[in-house]
Scaffold this motif. Structure first.
Motif, PDB file in Angstrom:
ATOM      1  N   GLU A   6     -71.231  82.375 -25.436  1.00 15.68           N
ATOM      2  CA  GLU A   6     -70.125  83.086 -24.805  1.00 15.68           C
ATOM      3  C   GLU A   6     -68.921  83.036 -25.736  1.00 15.68           C
ATOM      4  O   GLU A   6     -68.519  81.965 -26.182  1.00 15.68           O
ATOM      5  N   ILE A   7     -68.367  84.210 -26.026  1.00 18.95           N
ATOM      6  CA  ILE A   7     -67.196  84.321 -26.890  1.00 18.95           C
ATOM      7  C   ILE A   7     -66.054  84.934 -26.089  1.00 18.95           C
ATOM      8  O   ILE A   7     -66.234  85.973 -25.443  1.00 18.95           O
ATOM      9  N   TRP A   9     -62.303  86.334 -26.950  1.00 18.77           N
ATOM     10  CA  TRP A   9     -61.451  86.722 -28.079  1.00 18.77           C
ATOM     11  C   TRP A   9     -60.104  87.177 -27.551  1.00 18.77           C
ATOM     12  O   TRP A   9     -60.028  87.863 -26.520  1.00 18.77           O
ATOM     13  N   TYR A  19     -64.792  89.964 -24.762  1.00 16.87           N
ATOM     14  CA  TYR A  19     -65.831  88.971 -24.492  1.00 16.87           C
ATOM     15  C   TYR A  19     -67.176  89.450 -25.040  1.00 16.87           C
ATOM     16  O   TYR A  19     -67.494  90.641 -25.007  1.00 16.87           O
ATOM     17  N   VAL A  96     -66.106  89.927 -34.125  1.00 16.14           N
ATOM     18  CA  VAL A  96     -67.452  89.510 -33.700  1.00 16.14           C
ATOM     19  C   VAL A  96     -68.536  90.126 -34.583  1.00 16.14           C
ATOM     20  O   VAL A  96     -69.719  90.058 -34.260  1.00 16.14           O
TER      21      VAL A  96
END
Length: 388
Positions: A6-7, A9, A19, A96
């Motif tokens: 899970e990112i 930003w 996300y 990303v």
């Protein structure tokens, strides 16, 4: 089950959040689109990524070259009409980019057109946003050609890539209408972008009276049946119809679509639009989820208690994702005829498999579709090994 990655930003210029969630990996790969929506949250993107895992598994056929990928999704908390949306999108994808190159294969979703994400990706030095899949193909050059040819096909002035998802939703609705014994069906479609517009087109072409559509500016209703092709010709890039093109239609509030009487109710825009408090307003025989997660769980349970089946999103709108990979892996030709024939056959199989199981066990369509997806996921694991 927790996500693999899970990112979150934060845009250094606007403070907007973006996300990425990787729910599962198969052969190190995940598939799922990127959406732009004011109010998008990590929880929303997490749920969408889980849905992608189910979509990938659901369409598995051991006779196809395409073996399902894992599920992933992205989202940015911004209105797609915001003048800064493309700049924010560019900064997000730059941040990303390593995940896109190695694992996450993405494309258009709610609020984002494929041509926009393709242009941004090219500006960032990416040949496409599905490079991670191409890297594993022995015939990558041919796969690129097939995908380019498929997206170059237009049908009635609309790109084939913008039609296949909605065509699949229409086929799901028609299969359910047949099962429910509905003759001379009527439909209401909420959302008039790629999914909703195409669903309305192919419902109308199959003889369904589309009595209302709703876009972000409100409701357009004609109980005798709308001229769907005229509406499609009059919509802008965000799926908003020019009202001057629909003389004689009744215009209404954007929430009024819920209470228009119909046989087939197709929410095909945003998530979370049918809550439990909305159920009493619905006068439909079947709900077909063209959007991702449009019906909250309590609302779906209440609809089932009223005898209104809900065709779940990961079944009804699975065809956009599946079509991409059928083209890339060479299971279908990059043509309208080959694409629609495959969608017809697979949607017929899926709807009747799931509906037969629901009828035999007194379970919901969602429960039975989840079971099919789980069975297929196990079969994929046996075929390719640990999925991650």
């Amino acid at each position: 089950m927790s996500s693999l990655l899970e990112i979150t930003w934060t845009d250094p210029v606007t403070g907007r959040h973006g996300y990425v969630v990787i729910d599962t990996l198969v052969r190190g790969l995940a598939s799922g689109g990127l959406r732009l929506r004011q109010g998008c949250t990590l929880e929303e993107v997490r749920g969408l990524a889980q849905g992608m895992t189910r979509k990938e598994a659901l369409v598995y056929d051991p006779s196809d070259r395409y073996v399902p990928l894992g599920g992933g999704k992205g989202g940015i908390d911004i209105d797609p009409a915001d003048p800064q949306a493309t700049e924010v999108l560019t900064r997000f994808l730059a941040a990303v980019r390593p995940v896109v190159r190695e694992q996450w294969n993405t494309g258009e979703d709610f609020g984002l057109r494929q041509e926009t994400i393709d242009k941004v990706a090219a500006d960032l030095g990416l040949a496409s946003t599905v490079e991670a899949v191409f890297a594993q193909l022995e015939d990558a050059q041919d796969a690129r050609r097939r995908l380019a040819e498929a997206f170059a096909v237009t049908v009635g002035g609309v790109s084939l890539g913008d039609l296949v998802g909605g065509y699949g939703v229409a086929r799901a609705a028609l299969e359910m209408a047949q099962r429910e014994g509905i003759t001379d069906p009527t439909a209401v479609v909420q959302g008039f972008g790629s999914i909703g517009g195409a669903a309305a087109r192919y419902l109308a072409r199959a003889g369904v009276r589309v009595v209302a559509v709703a876009d972000r500016d409100g409701l357009i209703r004609d109980d005798d049946g709308l001229d769907v092709e005229a509406l499609l010709a009059a919509r802008d890039g965000l799926g908003v119809v020019d009202r001057s093109a629909v003389p004689g239609a009744v215009l209404g509030d954007r929430e009024a679509w819920l209470e228009v009487p119909c046989d087939l109710l197709v929410p095909a825009a945003m998530s979370y639009v049918i809550d439990v408090d909305d159920v009493a307003r619905i006068d439909a025989r079947v709900v077909v989820e063209g959007a991702n997660m449009p019906t909250l769980p309590a609302a779906e349970a209440a609809l089932r208690e009223r005898g209104i089946p809900v065709v779940p999103d990961f079944l009804a709108n699975v065809m956009t994702n599946a079509w991409w990979w059928w083209i890339v892996f060479g299971d279908i030709d990059p043509t309208e005829a080959s694409s629609f024939a495959k969608i017809d056959a697979v949607m017929h199989r899926l709807v009747h498999t799931v509906a037969d199981a629901a009828q035999a066990s007194d379970r919901s369509l969602r429960e039975c579709a989840l079971e099919v997806a789980a069975q297929n996921s196990r079969a994929v694991t046996e075929r390719v090994g640990i999925t991650g």
